[in-house]
Design an enzyme around this catalytic site. Sequence first.
Site, PDB file in Angstrom:
ATOM      1  N   ASP A   9      30.242  81.308 123.163  1.00 27.88           N
ATOM      2  CA  ASP A   9      30.693  81.262 124.504  1.00 27.88           C
ATOM      3  C   ASP A   9      30.847  82.500 125.061  1.00 27.88           C
ATOM      4  OD1 ASP A   9      32.546  80.126 126.349  1.00 27.88           O
ATOM      5  OD2 ASP A   9      34.271  81.014 125.419  1.00 27.88           O
ATOM      6  N   ASP A  11      33.247  83.878 128.079  1.00 29.60           N
ATOM      7  CA  ASP A  11      34.416  84.181 128.351  1.00 29.60           C
ATOM      8  C   ASP A  11      35.403  84.140 127.248  1.00 29.60           C
ATOM      9  OD1 ASP A  11      33.680  85.148 131.265  1.00 29.60           O
ATOM     10  OD2 ASP A  11      33.595  82.752 131.744  1.00 29.60           O
ATOM     11  N   ALA A  54      33.206  76.551 135.754  1.00 30.23           N
ATOM     12  CA  ALA A  54      33.851  75.948 136.837  1.00 30.23           C
ATOM     13  C   ALA A  54      34.029  76.842 137.920  1.00 30.23           C
ATOM     14  CB  ALA A  54      35.021  75.308 136.038  1.00 30.23           C
ATOM     15  N   ASP A 134      36.434  80.308 121.973  1.00 32.92           N
ATOM     16  CA  ASP A 134      37.786  80.792 122.380  1.00 32.92           C
ATOM     17  C   ASP A 134      38.806  79.453 122.712  1.00 32.92           C
ATOM     18  OD1 ASP A 134      37.000  80.885 124.953  1.00 32.92           O
ATOM     19  OD2 ASP A 134      38.623  82.256 125.586  1.00 32.92           O
TER      20      ASP A 134
HETATM   21 MG   LIG Z   1      35.892  80.896 126.650  1.00 34.70          MG
END
Ligand SMILES: [Mg+2]
Length: 182
Positions: A9, A11, A54, A134
């Site tokens: 992932d 971020d 998003a 996360d």
């Molecule tokens: Mg993330």
Amino acid sequence: MSQRALFLDRDGVVNEEVGYLHRAEEVRFVPGIFSLCRTAIALGYRLIVVTNQAGIARGFYTEADFEILMDWMRRALHVEGITLDAVYHCPFHPEHGIGHYRREHEDRKPGTGMLRRGAREFNLSLADSIMIGDRCSDIAAANAAGLRQAFLITGTEASACTGTYLKIETLAEAERWLLSQG
Ligand SMILES: [Mg+2]
């Protein structure tokens, strides 16, 4: 012969979570990410970033802004000896998207579209591949795709996720796991 991948992932795993990151000046790499990636490469893992974006759906920034930031990030990683094999992103959101970005999409984690795309494009064995995220949606995607192991780095989610995963405080813990597995 099939290969394996370390899915990351973005971020909260590659860069610190700041909320809708879209400017290079705001990038702070998560401690341990360079060493983790170099170790994964040395062990023969493909490196594939899989990121829900998003912020594109919401109109906070554009696909072009995202690509510019990722070009910058790829160069910054390259200086550290790391080449990303692929970066996949999902720009859709089922409720908050504007215009054609407002839709459900198999790529949006917990959907498995980006993981399956990696499997197709790199002839991966998902059962030998790993994911670090996360958020619980990362874990759910990893579990649904049948990955060998999912890691949840703590700090973003307030409580435990459902599903099967190992909780880690630092990326160094995931790196040690990779090394222990060979
Ligand atoms: Mg993330």
